[in-house]
Design an enzyme around this catalytic site. Structure first.
Site, PDB file in Angstrom:
ATOM      1  N   GLU A 288       8.186  10.893   9.623  1.00  0.00           N
ATOM      2  CA  GLU A 288       6.864  11.503   9.800  1.00  0.00           C
ATOM      3  C   GLU A 288       5.737  10.476   9.674  1.00  0.00           C
ATOM      4  O   GLU A 288       4.760  10.497  10.425  1.00  0.00           O
ATOM      5  CB  GLU A 288       6.666  12.604   8.743  1.00  0.00           C
ATOM      6  CG  GLU A 288       5.363  13.350   8.822  1.00  0.00           C
ATOM      7  CD  GLU A 288       5.258  14.170  10.099  1.00  0.00           C
ATOM      8  OE1 GLU A 288       5.977  15.163  10.210  1.00  0.00           O
ATOM      9  OE2 GLU A 288       4.462  13.800  10.978  1.00  0.00           O
TER      10      GLU A 288
ATOM     11  N   ASP B  67      -0.719  -0.746  18.647  1.00  0.00           N
ATOM     12  CA  ASP B  67      -0.321   0.162  17.564  1.00  0.00           C
ATOM     13  C   ASP B  67      -0.229   1.601  18.087  1.00  0.00           C
ATOM     14  O   ASP B  67       0.752   2.305  17.832  1.00  0.00           O
ATOM     15  CB  ASP B  67      -1.347   0.053  16.424  1.00  0.00           C
ATOM     16  CG  ASP B  67      -1.056   1.045  15.305  1.00  0.00           C
ATOM     17  OD1 ASP B  67      -0.124   0.799  14.517  1.00  0.00           O
ATOM     18  OD2 ASP B  67      -1.747   2.080  15.235  1.00  0.00           O
TER      19      ASP B  67
ATOM     20  N   GLY C 249      -3.531   5.063   5.241  1.00  0.00           N
ATOM     21  CA  GLY C 249      -3.971   5.005   3.849  1.00  0.00           C
ATOM     22  C   GLY C 249      -2.814   5.302   2.906  1.00  0.00           C
ATOM     23  O   GLY C 249      -1.819   5.916   3.298  1.00  0.00           O
TER      24      GLY C 249
ATOM     25  N   LYS D 196       3.208   4.264  18.500  1.00  0.00           N
ATOM     26  CA  LYS D 196       3.279   5.656  18.019  1.00  0.00           C
ATOM     27  C   LYS D 196       3.553   6.596  19.184  1.00  0.00           C
ATOM     28  O   LYS D 196       4.298   7.577  19.050  1.00  0.00           O
ATOM     29  CB  LYS D 196       1.975   6.023  17.313  1.00  0.00           C
ATOM     30  CG  LYS D 196       1.754   5.228  16.027  1.00  0.00           C
ATOM     31  CD  LYS D 196       0.324   5.343  15.558  1.00  0.00           C
ATOM     32  CE  LYS D 196       0.068   4.561  14.301  1.00  0.00           C
ATOM     33  NZ  LYS D 196      -1.372   4.432  13.995  1.00  0.00           N
TER      34      LYS D 196
ATOM     35  N   GLY E 283       0.093   8.892  10.247  1.00  0.00           N
ATOM     36  CA  GLY E 283       0.010   8.952   8.769  1.00  0.00           C
ATOM     37  C   GLY E 283       0.196  10.334   8.186  1.00  0.00           C
ATOM     38  O   GLY E 283       1.296  10.878   8.170  1.00  0.00           O
TER      39      GLY E 283
ATOM     40  N   THR F 179       0.827  -1.212   0.000  1.00  0.00           N
ATOM     41  CA  THR F 179       0.000   0.000   0.000  1.00  0.00           C
ATOM     42  C   THR F 179       0.863   1.265   0.000  1.00  0.00           C
ATOM     43  O   THR F 179       0.697   2.150  -0.845  1.00  0.00           O
ATOM     44  CB  THR F 179      -0.908   0.003   1.253  1.00  0.00           C
ATOM     45  OG1 THR F 179      -1.634  -1.229   1.271  1.00  0.00           O
ATOM     46  CG2 THR F 179      -1.864   1.164   1.263  1.00  0.00           C
ATOM     47  N   VAL F 180       1.794   1.342   0.930  1.00  0.00           N
ATOM     48  CA  VAL F 180       2.574   2.577   1.093  1.00  0.00           C
ATOM     49  C   VAL F 180       3.634   2.719  -0.009  1.00  0.00           C
ATOM     50  O   VAL F 180       3.781   3.788  -0.612  1.00  0.00           O
ATOM     51  CB  VAL F 180       3.220   2.622   2.502  1.00  0.00           C
ATOM     52  CG1 VAL F 180       4.096   3.850   2.654  1.00  0.00           C
ATOM     53  CG2 VAL F 180       2.134   2.601   3.583  1.00  0.00           C
TER      54      VAL F 180
ATOM     55  N   GLY G 226     -11.678  -2.110   4.462  1.00  0.00           N
ATOM     56  CA  GLY G 226     -10.213  -2.016   4.340  1.00  0.00           C
ATOM     57  C   GLY G 226      -9.578  -1.143   5.406  1.00  0.00           C
ATOM     58  O   GLY G 226      -8.416  -0.774   5.297  1.00  0.00           O
TER      59      GLY G 226
HETATM   60  N1  LIG Z   1      -0.889   1.161   5.207  1.00  0.00           N
HETATM   61  C1  LIG Z   1      -0.920   2.286   5.912  1.00  0.00           C
HETATM   62  O1  LIG Z   1      -1.860   3.065   5.846  1.00  0.00           O
HETATM   63  C2  LIG Z   1       0.248   2.638   6.798  1.00  0.00           C
HETATM   64  C3  LIG Z   1       0.226   3.839   7.521  1.00  0.00           C
HETATM   65  C4  LIG Z   1       1.336   4.207   8.296  1.00  0.00           C
HETATM   66  C5  LIG Z   1       2.433   3.353   8.367  1.00  0.00           C
HETATM   67  N2  LIG Z   1       2.405   2.158   7.677  1.00  0.00           N
HETATM   68  C6  LIG Z   1       3.589   1.291   7.783  1.00  0.00           C
HETATM   69  O2  LIG Z   1       4.165   1.196   6.489  1.00  0.00           O
HETATM   70  C7  LIG Z   1       4.749  -0.079   6.305  1.00  0.00           C
HETATM   71  C8  LIG Z   1       4.171  -0.692   5.031  1.00  0.00           C
HETATM   72  O3  LIG Z   1       2.776  -0.852   5.174  1.00  0.00           O
HETATM   73  P1  LIG Z   1       1.875  -1.365   3.967  1.00  0.00           P
HETATM   74  O4  LIG Z   1       0.480  -1.156   4.399  1.00  0.00           O
HETATM   75  O5  LIG Z   1       2.350  -0.779   2.698  1.00  0.00           O
HETATM   76  O6  LIG Z   1       2.209  -2.923   3.989  1.00  0.00           O
HETATM   77  P2  LIG Z   1       1.904  -3.984   2.823  1.00  0.00           P
HETATM   78  O7  LIG Z   1       0.838  -3.491   1.929  1.00  0.00           O
HETATM   79  O8  LIG Z   1       1.742  -5.297   3.515  1.00  0.00           O
HETATM   80  O9  LIG Z   1       3.260  -4.015   1.977  1.00  0.00           O
HETATM   81  C9  LIG Z   1       4.457  -4.481   2.517  1.00  0.00           C
HETATM   82  C10 LIG Z   1       5.473  -4.557   1.407  1.00  0.00           C
HETATM   83  O10 LIG Z   1       6.732  -4.919   1.971  1.00  0.00           O
HETATM   84  C11 LIG Z   1       7.265  -6.065   1.286  1.00  0.00           C
HETATM   85  N3  LIG Z   1       7.964  -6.863   2.290  1.00  0.00           N
HETATM   86  C12 LIG Z   1       7.482  -7.329   3.466  1.00  0.00           C
HETATM   87  N4  LIG Z   1       8.445  -8.013   4.116  1.00  0.00           N
HETATM   88  C13 LIG Z   1       9.541  -7.961   3.346  1.00  0.00           C
HETATM   89  C14 LIG Z   1      10.853  -8.490   3.457  1.00  0.00           C
HETATM   90  N5  LIG Z   1      11.223  -9.204   4.509  1.00  0.00           N
HETATM   91  N6  LIG Z   1      11.734  -8.236   2.454  1.00  0.00           N
HETATM   92  C15 LIG Z   1      11.373  -7.522   1.370  1.00  0.00           C
HETATM   93  N7  LIG Z   1      10.136  -6.999   1.204  1.00  0.00           N
HETATM   94  C16 LIG Z   1       9.238  -7.231   2.172  1.00  0.00           C
HETATM   95  C17 LIG Z   1       6.072  -6.788   0.711  1.00  0.00           C
HETATM   96  O11 LIG Z   1       6.524  -7.549  -0.396  1.00  0.00           O
HETATM   97  P3  LIG Z   1       5.476  -8.391  -1.314  1.00  0.00           P
HETATM   98  O12 LIG Z   1       4.713  -7.343  -2.067  1.00  0.00           O
HETATM   99  O13 LIG Z   1       6.332  -9.214  -2.188  1.00  0.00           O
HETATM  100  O14 LIG Z   1       4.645  -9.167  -0.342  1.00  0.00           O
HETATM  101  C18 LIG Z   1       5.166  -5.609   0.335  1.00  0.00           C
HETATM  102  O15 LIG Z   1       5.523  -5.110  -0.928  1.00  0.00           O
HETATM  103  C19 LIG Z   1       4.444  -0.870   7.557  1.00  0.00           C
HETATM  104  O16 LIG Z   1       5.557  -0.843   8.406  1.00  0.00           O
HETATM  105  C20 LIG Z   1       3.257  -0.126   8.176  1.00  0.00           C
HETATM  106  O17 LIG Z   1       3.214  -0.247   9.583  1.00  0.00           O
HETATM  107  C21 LIG Z   1       1.359   1.798   6.902  1.00  0.00           C
END
Ligand SMILES: NC(=O)c1ccc[n+]([C@@H]2O[C@H](COP(=O)([O-])OP(=O)(O)OC[C@H]3O[C@@H](n4cnc5c(N)ncnc54)[C@H](OP(=O)(O)O)[C@@H]3O)[C@@H](O)[C@H]2O)c1
Length: 328
Positions: A128, A200, A302, A204, A133, A13-14, A186
């Site tokens: 940040e 969580d 998001g 933070k 977020g 997502t990010v 979602g």
């Molecule tokens: N989503 C939000 O709104 C949000 C908000 C604030 C902070 N965050 C933080 O941002 C980070 C990413 O969140 P997300 O929602 O984008 O997660 P996500 O959708 O699950 O995506 C995670 C990505 O990281 C890759 N990945 C995971 N483990 C890995 C590893 N060991 N080696 C290499 N690549 C790896 C995955 O690869 P594959 O695609 O191959 O599975 C995927 O592309 C997290 O730490 C989360 O806490 C997220």
């Protein structure tokens, strides 16, 4: 025109949000920085996964391909969990890459060490997006610190919990049904444990504590509660008394400099700044000596809110160190 070369760790997502913003805002960024941004590599876990096409960018599952590329200036980290993210970022700092991370789980625990390491190596570290977020709380607190003294920070730091409490109140549905709704939309993970248990928000809060007070309390000393203990009857009783439940993370420093924190559901009245914060939004109240109280509110998660916070860090870092960064 000079170019700045970046790598993305994670393309979920990010990570995809960062890729999209850097492409969608290419011309504006060029005008602002005088540089072309090139996304040279993206690290993923599973290369075979079907994902957005990224022409000209190498998709890899080998971190060494990125760490050994001396042309790279910046690494955006958006993978999940403490490890291997901490090791990857330590190695990236050691190689002299500037870092922007969204990884709150990793940063709550290892942020202080990474920041020290980054300072020692003369590289910049933006975080940040780890907290609330799209709400610019890190930047705001950091900019207050040189002139003011932060006394207390409290707020709604978990949008999923806030959404569930809002639905329980507005629609009179029990916790489980509201959680199901959040998952369908979602707003909650398939495994929502960290959100609904308060973990969580706690992470933070620890990131904010390290920034605002230069230290974190002992993690074991901070009572952490989730919204899973709030029943539909509790919510209905509160409404009858014109009160609302909010999941509040609270950190403050006392006169002796000791830091105290708590995380859990709290009943608040109509005059409270968090009373009107409904749905997936986050809101944070910062109390300082000179300002009094300042409240920031907005989307706490998001794709675009989170990624735009990261790109914001990135642009600020370019402005700070243009001469060091530019590779022709
Ligand atoms: N989503 C939000 O709104 C949000 C908000 C604030 C902070 N965050 C933080 O941002 C980070 C990413 O969140 P997300 O929602 O984008 O997660 P996500 O959708 O699950 O995506 C995670 C990505 O990281 C890759 N990945 C995971 N483990 C890995 C590893 N060991 N080696 C290499 N690549 C790896 C995955 O690869 P594959 O695609 O191959 O599975 C995927 O592309 C997290 O730490 C989360 O806490 C997220």
């Amino acid at each position: 025109m000079p170019s700045i070369k970046v790598a993305l760790l994670g393309f979920g997502t990010v990570g995809e949000g960062i890729y999209r913003i850097l492409n969608e805002r290419k011309e504006e960024i060029k005008r602002e920085t005088g540089c072309v941004i090139e996304i040279v590599s993206i690290l993923v876990r599973d290369k075979a996964k079907k994902r957005l096409a990224t022409p000209g960018t190498k998709i890899t599952d080998d971190i060494q391909e990125i760490l050994s590329n001396q042309e790279i200036d910046f690494v955006f980290e958006a993978i999940v969990g403490e490890e291997p993210a901490y090791t990857y970022l330590s190695d990236a700092i050691e190689k002299g890459f500037h870092i922007v991370t969204a990884n709150k789980t990793m940063f709550a625990k290892h942020g202080p060490a990474l920041l020290k390491h980054a300072e020692f190596r003369g590289v910049q570290l933006g975080y940040e997006a780890t907290t609330a977020g799209g709400v610019p709380i890190i930047r705001t607190v950091a900019s207050l610190l040189p002139v003011d003294r932060v006394r207390r920070i409290r707020g709604v730091l978990n949008g999923t919990s806030n959404f569930i409490l809002t639905k329980m109140r507005e629609e009179g549905i029990p916790f489980k049904a509201a959680l199901h709704k959040a998952q369908m939309l979602g707003y909650a993970e398939a495994d929502p444990t960290d959100d609904i248990s308060g973990k969580d928000a706690f992470r933070k809060l620890m990131i904010l504590s390290a920034l605002a007070f230069g230290s974190q309390p002992n993690w074991q000393d901070v009572p952490v509660g989730g919204i899973d203990r709030v029943t539909i009857e509790d919510v209905a009783d509160a409404s009858k008394s014109k009160l609302r439940y909010r999941h509040v993370a609270d950190i403050s420093v006392d006169e002796k400099g000791a830091v105290h924190g708590s995380v859990g559901p709290v009943l608040i009245g109509i005059d409270h700044p968090l009373y009107g914060i409904d749905g997936v939004n986050n809101a944070i109240i910062v109390e300082t000596d000179y300002l009094g109280a300042l409240t920031l509110a907005g989307p706490g998660a998001g794709m675009y809110p989170t990624a735009s916070a990261m790109v914001g860090d990135f642009l600020q870092m370019i402005r700070k160190s243009e001469k060091v960064l530019v590779t022709i």
